[in-house]
Design a protein around this motif. Sequence first.
Motif, mmCIF file in Angstrom:
data_model
loop_
_atom_site.group_PDB
_atom_site.id
_atom_site.type_symbol
_atom_site.label_atom_id
_atom_site.label_comp_id
_atom_site.label_asym_id
_atom_site.label_seq_id
_atom_site.Cartn_x
_atom_site.Cartn_y
_atom_site.Cartn_z
ATOM 1 N N ARG A 35 8.542 -19.880 129.786
ATOM 2 C CA ARG A 35 7.639 -19.951 130.949
ATOM 3 C C ARG A 35 6.786 -18.705 131.119
ATOM 4 N NH1 ARG A 35 12.385 -21.294 133.482
ATOM 5 N NH2 ARG A 35 12.308 -19.292 134.584
ATOM 6 N N THR A 36 7.328 -17.547 130.743
ATOM 7 C CA THR A 36 6.680 -16.290 131.142
ATOM 8 C C THR A 36 6.032 -15.512 130.009
ATOM 9 O OG1 THR A 36 8.767 -15.047 130.889
ATOM 10 C CG2 THR A 36 8.325 -16.040 133.048
ATOM 11 N N THR A 37 6.275 -15.872 128.744
ATOM 12 C CA THR A 37 5.660 -15.116 127.650
ATOM 13 C C THR A 37 4.137 -15.241 127.729
ATOM 14 O OG1 THR A 37 7.547 -15.408 126.172
ATOM 15 C CG2 THR A 37 5.431 -14.899 125.138
ATOM 16 N N PRO A 38 3.406 -14.127 127.783
ATOM 17 C CA PRO A 38 1.937 -14.186 127.909
ATOM 18 C C PRO A 38 1.303 -14.939 126.743
ATOM 19 C CG PRO A 38 2.759 -11.957 128.286
ATOM 20 C CD PRO A 38 3.909 -12.746 127.747
ATOM 21 N N ARG A 39 0.244 -15.663 127.044
ATOM 22 C CA ARG A 39 -0.487 -16.366 125.988
ATOM 23 C C ARG A 39 -1.314 -15.347 125.220
ATOM 24 N NH1 ARG A 39 -2.177 -21.040 130.299
ATOM 25 N NH2 ARG A 39 -0.313 -22.324 130.086
ATOM 26 N N ALA A 40 -1.078 -15.292 123.927
ATOM 27 C CA ALA A 40 -1.670 -14.212 123.130
ATOM 28 C C ALA A 40 -3.071 -14.539 122.628
ATOM 29 C CB ALA A 40 -0.766 -13.908 121.929
ATOM 30 N N HIS A 41 -3.530 -15.787 122.835
ATOM 31 C CA HIS A 41 -4.815 -16.186 122.254
ATOM 32 C C HIS A 41 -5.754 -16.685 123.355
ATOM 33 C CE1 HIS A 41 -3.038 -15.804 118.275
ATOM 34 N NE2 HIS A 41 -2.000 -16.452 118.752
ATOM 35 N N PRO A 42 -6.572 -15.808 123.935
ATOM 36 C CA PRO A 42 -7.507 -16.231 124.982
ATOM 37 C C PRO A 42 -8.534 -17.214 124.434
ATOM 38 C CG PRO A 42 -8.008 -13.999 124.252
ATOM 39 C CD PRO A 42 -6.706 -14.378 123.616
ATOM 40 N N GLY A 43 -8.928 -18.153 125.266
ATOM 41 C CA GLY A 43 -9.940 -19.118 124.853
ATOM 42 C C GLY A 43 -9.387 -20.479 124.493
ATOM 43 N N SER A 44 -8.050 -20.634 124.488
ATOM 44 C CA SER A 44 -7.451 -21.916 124.132
ATOM 45 C C SER A 44 -7.614 -22.913 125.281
ATOM 46 C CB SER A 44 -5.967 -21.735 123.809
ATOM 47 O OG SER A 44 -5.307 -22.985 123.760
ATOM 48 N N ILE A 45 -8.278 -24.020 125.008
ATOM 49 C CA ILE A 45 -8.463 -25.058 126.021
ATOM 50 C C ILE A 45 -7.118 -25.687 126.378
ATOM 51 C CG2 ILE A 45 -9.491 -27.331 126.459
ATOM 52 C CD1 ILE A 45 -11.853 -26.442 124.695
ATOM 53 N N LEU A 46 -6.288 -25.980 125.370
ATOM 54 C CA LEU A 46 -5.001 -26.624 125.625
ATOM 55 C C LEU A 46 -4.093 -25.742 126.474
ATOM 56 C CD1 LEU A 46 -4.213 -28.212 122.130
ATOM 57 C CD2 LEU A 46 -5.122 -29.330 124.169
ATOM 58 N N ASP A 47 -4.081 -24.440 126.204
ATOM 59 C CA ASP A 47 -3.219 -23.542 126.970
ATOM 60 C C ASP A 47 -3.730 -23.363 128.399
ATOM 61 O OD1 ASP A 47 -1.301 -23.078 125.079
ATOM 62 O OD2 ASP A 47 -2.326 -21.362 124.194
ATOM 63 N N THR A 48 -4.986 -23.724 128.634
ATOM 64 C CA THR A 48 -5.552 -23.598 129.979
ATOM 65 C C THR A 48 -5.309 -24.847 130.813
ATOM 66 O OG1 THR A 48 -7.268 -22.088 129.201
ATOM 67 C CG2 THR A 48 -7.682 -23.211 131.280
ATOM 68 N N VAL A 49 -5.475 -26.017 130.201
ATOM 69 C CA VAL A 49 -5.365 -27.256 130.980
ATOM 70 C C VAL A 49 -3.919 -27.676 131.200
ATOM 71 C CG1 VAL A 49 -7.622 -28.015 130.184
ATOM 72 C CG2 VAL A 49 -5.582 -28.757 128.945
ATOM 73 N N TYR A 50 -2.987 -27.132 130.389
ATOM 74 C CA TYR A 50 -1.568 -27.420 130.597
ATOM 75 C C TYR A 50 -0.882 -26.218 131.235
ATOM 76 C CZ TYR A 50 -2.122 -31.563 127.675
ATOM 77 O OH TYR A 50 -2.529 -32.768 127.163
ATOM 78 N N GLU A 51 0.224 -26.476 131.922
ATOM 79 C CA GLU A 51 0.948 -25.420 132.610
ATOM 80 C C GLU A 51 1.667 -24.511 131.607
ATOM 81 O OE1 GLU A 51 0.807 -24.746 135.847
ATOM 82 O OE2 GLU A 51 -0.649 -26.377 135.957
ATOM 83 N N PRO A 52 1.937 -23.248 131.998
ATOM 84 C CA PRO A 52 2.691 -22.340 131.122
ATOM 85 C C PRO A 52 4.023 -22.969 130.711
ATOM 86 C CG PRO A 52 1.760 -21.131 132.966
ATOM 87 C CD PRO A 52 1.516 -22.583 133.257
#
Length: 508
Positions: free
Chosen positions: A439-456
């Motif tokens: 749940r808490t590991t930071p997303r390392a790749h900014p700009g990902s559409i999938l990582d934005t539209v889905y919850e952590p």
Amino acid sequence: MTVTAPAPTLSQRTGTDIARWRAAVGLFALMLTLLGGTVASLVATAAPAHAVPPTEITLEDTAGVIYEPQLREQVQQIDFYEPTHVVVFTERGTGTSNFNARVLAYAREHRPEWISPDGQKWADGLYIFALDPDGRHVGTYFGEDRKVSTEQQGQIQDATKDLLRDAQWTDAAVKGVEEGAALINRPWYRHPLLYGGLGLAAVVGGGTAMSVVANRREKRRRGQADLQRGRDAFSSVTMDLEATELNARTVPEGSRYGALVLERYRTFHDRYVELARQADTLSTVDPQTLHRKEPRETARRFADEAQALDRLDDVVAHASTFLNRQTGWQAGWDVQTEPLRDDLQRIADGEAAAPTGSTDEARAPLESFRREAETELDRLGAQLEAESITPDEALDRLSGLRTRLTGLLEQYAAASTAGFATSEEERSTLQTAFDASRRTTPRAHPGSILDTVYEPGHFWTMVAFSRGYSSGRERVETARSAASSSSSSTGYGSSGGSFSGSGSSSRF
């Protein structure tokens, strides 16, 4: 006639108490001065400690995990009290093997000069720092004229374990040499216990104040770091604000993913206005007050929100470019596949290895998926180029691949937990660590559409898996160590014969 003296007044009693307190403080100061003078006199007449770099640095990296230029540069700058030959040795093995015996066996076969002429000890002037990245062993070994106590050996090994658990092998080796240098042949007047009396007196007189000062300094440091992190991110958002608004107008609402991105963007302007207000408020904050909870928490929230907006404006830009197939859309697709490609590379590098008892069997589905996913990603790229699929369809299939990997990691986590945990409590500890890291590991790749539209946590990444496993295992091993008198191994096994060189190893 008996005359009774009048009871002392409050002011008289207070004056007496103050006099007694001053006398006690004076006596304390006198004793501290005498003690300090005695120690200073002894130190002044003692032989001076020398600061000498290693006489030789030998790297035997059979595991292939050490970056030699960094190791040599940094170790050469470490000072020992006596001329010392430093050896860094790595070897891949298993968690159940006797690491001490393996180090000795290697020395006997390949480096006999590491052993004393009579074959019973390590050679004089020698210090060996050894590690096994697969079996997760760390060991320290010493010539008879360089040996330290078993407790100090444990201190050296423990100082490297955080780095080792993060697979920072070279940094851990440098740390192991540095810690060893601080203890090997340390002069008596450099021993912390020598100053126990002075230290105790200092603690009584001012330890609390020093602790408060250090604690405040650390809190201020963290607060200032958060403040700078927030200001950097806010500055980036501000610079890109006009471009972000333009990009948002061109994100296709007819695209399912475009609509989801725009839903996330809907409150962007209001969030930015609030962020600007916070930035103005924080601009007047005195950095010296950041040890206080309220301004420090405000700085942290400001930094987190600024970084979240900074990531969102990147996503809006990539969504506009990729979903509309604008010039440069290929780079936008690369950004979308980067999180999965990073996971696949980590699988290829063996980062999913965990001591499950059936590691190879448990890893096989991950390896099979890696090969299949790499082929599928290449196919998707070609189909996008040929315009035989839409960007939405490509993202759907990419989402399917990441969902499959998430399921495989869930299975692998279950297998790793079953193989490592020995009780229901240990299994619960590992599962809790996995869940928290996911749940808490930071997303390392900014700009990902999938990582934005889905919850952590919707997709489980290799980084989050590794962090969760390392965290859970550390907690379990800490609990095991507390229940055991010692987790250190000092023997060389039956293959060692009569060898009795100073040294030990432990697990990380």
